[in-house]
Design an enzyme around this catalytic site. Structure first.
Site, PDB file in Angstrom:
ATOM      1  N   LYS A 277       3.784  11.202   6.926  1.00  0.00           N
ATOM      2  CA  LYS A 277       3.205  11.122   8.002  1.00  0.00           C
ATOM      3  C   LYS A 277       3.848  11.817   9.384  1.00  0.00           C
ATOM      4  O   LYS A 277       3.699  13.018   9.371  1.00  0.00           O
ATOM      5  CB  LYS A 277       2.996   9.512   8.132  1.00  0.00           C
ATOM      6  CG  LYS A 277       1.958   8.856   7.478  1.00  0.00           C
ATOM      7  CD  LYS A 277       1.716   7.648   7.843  1.00  0.00           C
ATOM      8  CE  LYS A 277       0.819   6.700   6.850  1.00  0.00           C
ATOM      9  NZ  LYS A 277      -0.578   7.453   6.444  1.00  0.00           N
TER      10      LYS A 277
ATOM     11  N   ASP B 101       9.771   2.848   0.967  1.00  0.00           N
ATOM     12  CA  ASP B 101       8.875   3.599   1.311  1.00  0.00           C
ATOM     13  C   ASP B 101       8.552   3.658   2.736  1.00  0.00           C
ATOM     14  O   ASP B 101       8.203   2.643   3.304  1.00  0.00           O
ATOM     15  CB  ASP B 101       7.421   3.154   0.707  1.00  0.00           C
ATOM     16  CG  ASP B 101       6.307   3.942   1.059  1.00  0.00           C
ATOM     17  OD1 ASP B 101       6.116   4.889   1.908  1.00  0.00           O
ATOM     18  OD2 ASP B 101       5.095   3.700   0.321  1.00  0.00           O
TER      19      ASP B 101
ATOM     20  N   PHE C  58       0.973  -1.016  -0.062  1.00  0.00           N
ATOM     21  CA  PHE C  58       0.013   0.083   0.050  1.00  0.00           C
ATOM     22  C   PHE C  58       0.901   1.280  -0.019  1.00  0.00           C
ATOM     23  O   PHE C  58       1.744   1.308   0.829  1.00  0.00           O
ATOM     24  CB  PHE C  58      -0.900  -0.165   1.018  1.00  0.00           C
ATOM     25  CG  PHE C  58      -1.868   1.213   1.049  1.00  0.00           C
ATOM     26  CD1 PHE C  58      -3.093   1.082   0.419  1.00  0.00           C
ATOM     27  CD2 PHE C  58      -1.748   2.388   1.688  1.00  0.00           C
ATOM     28  CE1 PHE C  58      -4.129   2.045   0.428  1.00  0.00           C
ATOM     29  CE2 PHE C  58      -2.459   3.565   1.809  1.00  0.00           C
ATOM     30  CZ  PHE C  58      -3.560   3.184   1.017  1.00  0.00           C
TER      31      PHE C  58
END
Length: 352
Positions: free
Chosen positions: A165, A136, A48
């Site tokens: 984030k 990632d 994801f």
């Protein structure tokens, strides 16, 4: 802080991933001499990386791909943790592969931790076949797993790192792509940009966030508190072995995998709703997994309270929920991947 020559700031994690994909492609054409429009990105099943079009074109999650086709070409899939399969793909397509994009620990898939030594194998293979290793670390980075980067657990240095984030401290959108000049300067003036990428406010917040993570030693704190949290969760598993299959994670990046057969017709989503009523916010994944990623500033007492809330839900709320919910209720969507036909998220107690 991370030892790279350059940083390219963007706004969101998905933008960071898109930027890394563009960087890998242009590097592939300019440095690796891949024929025009033939660059391939290899990514992992169950990944994801966001919800933009190029990113969902790599996804195995039907919820994020259905109704948004046609998906973009130029992608090959491989299982996370399977270095043998990765080398096979590199051998067969190596001249056209620009980058291998992966999560060092898969988040949305249910906090999936690859086997020890896998990241080092990936580093060796990417170097051997001249492929950019793109980590990632939007979810796994910045002290979440008990190290500044999850790749630090194996002392591996990717060619490209994507951050987001926590970089914004929960205050403002900001993401970043880190790389050395050899790769980063393949993007020339005017070839990429963003209206708000690298704006002064986001930059100041990101620097302050990194200062706090370093000065307050949040990576070390995450490692220690993660051990405490998994200790509590494993005790709950021992108490309710019919309901909890596995506890997994690293630092304060954890998940509880449920035994869906014994929970029926209750799902992880239902459990999370009851946790919310008891003051704990958790994230359900694929009907059978509860992700627990508390703030790095959480206290030991709060971890214990949160763990007790899960125990109370299983002891007091679950029996009532099972009686109240009709047995014939089925999951809202199939986990059978439209791309490969596999049920990536089936529990061992379920038939694939």
């Amino acid at each position: 802080m991370f030892g790279y020559d350059m940083v390219l700031p963007m706004n969101t994690g998905a933008e960071g991933v898109e930027t890394a994909l563009k960087l890998a492609r242009t590097w592939g054409y300019k440095k690796k001499k891949i024929p025009k429009d033939e660059a391939i990105i290899v990514s992992c099943c169950g990944c994801f990386h966001g919800r933009t079009l190029a990113v969902i074109s790599m996804s195995c999650d039907n919820d994020v791909t259905r109704g948004f086709g046609p998906l973009l070409p130029g992608h090959i899939k491989v299982d996370l943790g399977d270095a043998v399969a990765l080398e096979k793909i590199f051998k067969e397509n190596g001249d056209r592969i620009a980058g291998f994009l992966f999560e060092p620990i898969q988040g949305e898939a249910g906090v999936v931790v690859p086997p020890d030594g896998y990241l080092k194998s990936v580093r060796d293979l990417c170097s051997k076949y001249n492929v950019l290793m793109i980590a990632d670390e939007v979810q796994s980075g910045l002290a979440r797993t008990g190290k500044m980067l999850a790749c630090d657990w194996e002392e591996v240095r990717p060619d490209v790192v994507i951050l987001g984030k926590a970089l914004g401290g929960g205050v403002i959108p900001v993401s970043a792509v880190l790389a050395d000049k050899d790769a980063m300067l393949c993007i020339q003036l005017g070839e990429h940009g963003s209206t708000f990428g690298g704006n002064p406010l986001a930059g100041a917040v990101a620097i302050a966030s990194l200062d706090v993570i370093r000065d307050e030693r949040l990576a070390e704190r995450s490692a220690q508190l993660g051990l405490e949290l998994r200790h509590h969760l494993l005790k709950i598993q021992q108490q309710y072995p019919n309901y909890i299959r596995e506890v997994q994670g690293s630092g304060l990046f954890n998940a509880v995998e449920l035994n869906s057969k014994n929970l029926r017709p209750i799902s992880a989503y239902d459990i999370c709703l009851q946790l919310k009523e008891r003051g704990v916010l958790a994230k359900p994944t694929h009907d059978t997994i509860i992700r627990l990623t508390p703030p790095l500033s959480i206290s030991s007492d709060e971890l214990q309270e949160a763990s007790k809330a899960l125990s109370d839900v299983l002891e007091h709320d679950l029996p009532k929920m099972q009686k109240a919910k009709p047995e014939h209720v089925s999951p809202t969507s199939s986990n059978i991947c439209d791309r490969c036909g596999r049920n990536l998220y089936a529990s061992p107690d379920e038939d694939n």
